[in-house]
Design a protein around this motif. Structure first.
Motif, PDB file in Angstrom:
ATOM      1  N   LEU A   1       0.793  -1.220   0.000  1.00 50.16           N
ATOM      2  CA  LEU A   1       0.000   0.000   0.000  1.00 50.16           C
ATOM      3  C   LEU A   1       0.834   1.282   0.000  1.00 50.16           C
ATOM      4  N   PRO A   2       2.015   1.289   0.673  1.00 47.58           N
ATOM      5  CA  PRO A   2       2.781   2.537   0.685  1.00 47.58           C
ATOM      6  C   PRO A   2       3.191   2.972  -0.726  1.00 47.58           C
ATOM      7  N   GLY A   3       2.921   4.211  -1.034  1.00 52.33           N
ATOM      8  CA  GLY A   3       3.310   4.774  -2.316  1.00 52.33           C
ATOM      9  C   GLY A   3       2.328   4.530  -3.444  1.00 52.33           C
ATOM     10  N   ALA A   4       1.291   3.757  -3.218  1.00 51.64           N
ATOM     11  CA  ALA A   4       0.302   3.489  -4.265  1.00 51.64           C
ATOM     12  C   ALA A   4      -0.637   4.678  -4.414  1.00 51.64           C
ATOM     13  N   GLU A   5      -0.940   5.029  -5.635  1.00 52.90           N
ATOM     14  CA  GLU A   5      -1.940   6.056  -5.903  1.00 52.90           C
ATOM     15  C   GLU A   5      -3.336   5.462  -5.724  1.00 52.90           C
ATOM     16  N   ILE A   6      -3.496   4.227  -6.235  1.00 50.28           N
ATOM     17  CA  ILE A   6      -4.766   3.509  -6.135  1.00 50.28           C
ATOM     18  C   ILE A   6      -4.495   2.136  -5.534  1.00 50.28           C
ATOM     19  N   ALA A   7      -5.298   1.746  -4.550  1.00 53.40           N
ATOM     20  CA  ALA A   7      -5.225   0.399  -3.989  1.00 53.40           C
ATOM     21  C   ALA A   7      -6.589  -0.243  -4.160  1.00 53.40           C
ATOM     22  N   HIS A   8      -6.615  -1.420  -4.774  1.00 49.62           N
ATOM     23  CA  HIS A   8      -7.859  -2.162  -4.950  1.00 49.62           C
ATOM     24  C   HIS A   8      -7.707  -3.472  -4.199  1.00 49.62           C
ATOM     25  N   LEU A   9      -8.517  -3.655  -3.167  1.00 48.82           N
ATOM     26  CA  LEU A   9      -8.468  -4.847  -2.339  1.00 48.82           C
ATOM     27  C   LEU A   9      -9.764  -5.622  -2.525  1.00 48.82           C
ATOM     28  N   ALA A  10      -9.665  -6.821  -3.084  1.00 49.10           N
ATOM     29  CA  ALA A  10     -10.830  -7.662  -3.325  1.00 49.10           C
ATOM     30  C   ALA A  10     -10.742  -8.866  -2.402  1.00 49.10           C
ATOM     31  N   ALA A  11     -11.664  -8.943  -1.454  1.00 51.48           N
ATOM     32  CA  ALA A  11     -11.621 -10.009  -0.457  1.00 51.48           C
ATOM     33  C   ALA A  11     -12.916  -9.993   0.344  1.00 51.48           C
ATOM     34  N   HIS A  12     -12.982 -10.859   1.339  1.00 44.61           N
ATOM     35  CA  HIS A  12     -14.130 -10.862   2.249  1.00 44.61           C
ATOM     36  C   HIS A  12     -13.885  -9.823   3.345  1.00 44.61           C
ATOM     37  N   GLY A  13     -14.863  -8.975   3.593  1.00 49.00           N
ATOM     38  CA  GLY A  13     -14.710  -7.941   4.608  1.00 49.00           C
ATOM     39  C   GLY A  13     -15.606  -8.154   5.799  1.00 49.00           C
ATOM     40  N   THR A  14     -15.196  -7.614   6.933  1.00 51.30           N
ATOM     41  CA  THR A  14     -16.017  -7.646   8.140  1.00 51.30           C
ATOM     42  C   THR A  14     -16.020  -6.260   8.772  1.00 51.30           C
ATOM     43  N   PHE A  15     -17.144  -5.919   9.346  1.00 50.27           N
ATOM     44  CA  PHE A  15     -17.299  -4.634  10.015  1.00 50.27           C
ATOM     45  C   PHE A  15     -17.475  -4.879  11.503  1.00 50.27           C
ATOM     46  N   CYS A  16     -16.720  -4.179  12.312  1.00 49.58           N
ATOM     47  CA  CYS A  16     -16.843  -4.283  13.768  1.00 49.58           C
ATOM     48  C   CYS A  16     -17.415  -2.962  14.282  1.00 49.58           C
ATOM     49  N   PRO A  17     -18.673  -2.951  14.707  1.00 48.88           N
ATOM     50  CA  PRO A  17     -19.302  -1.698  15.110  1.00 48.88           C
ATOM     51  C   PRO A  17     -18.721  -1.081  16.381  1.00 48.88           C
ATOM     52  N   ARG A  18     -17.980  -1.841  17.171  1.00 46.73           N
ATOM     53  CA  ARG A  18     -17.440  -1.314  18.429  1.00 46.73           C
ATOM     54  C   ARG A  18     -16.099  -0.611  18.268  1.00 46.73           C
TER      55      ARG A  18
END
Length: 151
Positions: free
Chosen positions: A1-18
């Motif tokens: 990620l360092p130095g990237a203008e665009i980062a595209h991450l394709a994967a399973h995501g999770t949201f932690c509301p806390r």
């Protein structure tokens, strides 16, 4: 990620509301947690999170954005494109193919996402932050030609 203008991450995501620091996405070599991003000195200008629920956010009383997208934005990423709902892999691939073609043609992220959505009929993704600014893709015709391989 360092130095990237665009980062595209394709994967399973999770949201932690806390805690925004506990939201993350599952990559091949392990989970990328929001707290891992704290090491980034210069975050990507545009982050695309092709992952279920990666755009989910919650703002508690102090107003700090929670969730993976909020973590990127608080670190200085100008724009995050992410899903608010579960998304299907095939449909997301269709949407993101059109989206990146439009980015490479010089469209700003918000416009590219809206057009890709209209062309593919795939809903569920939003553009957070400053989506009205074009980004460099490293390809001729994009906002700025970079001295690197296209992303």
């Amino acid at each position: 990620l360092p130095g990237a203008e665009i980062a595209h991450l394709a994967a399973h995501g999770t949201f932690c509301p806390r805690s925004r620091l506990l939201s993350g996405i599952d990559l091949e070599d392990g989970r990328l947690m929001a707290y891992d991003l704290l090491r980034l000195r210069v975050p990507p200008r545009l982050v695309v999170l092709s992952a279920c629920d990666a755009g989910m956010a919650h703002a508690p009383a102090d107003g700090a954005p929670l969730g993976l997208a909020g973590a990127f934005l608080s670190l200085g990423t100008q724009c995050v494109v992410a899903s608010l709902v579960p998304v299907r892999d095939e449909e997301t691939l269709d949407l993101m193919t059109v989206f990146h073609e439009l980015l490479a043609a010089g469209h700003c992220p918000a416009q590219a996402l809206a057009t890709a959505n209209a062309k593919t009929g795939v809903a569920g993704f939003v553009c957070l932050g400053y989506g009205d600014q074009p980004v460099a893709t490293g390809r001729a015709g994009s906002a700025t030609q970079l001295d690197q391989e296209p992303t």
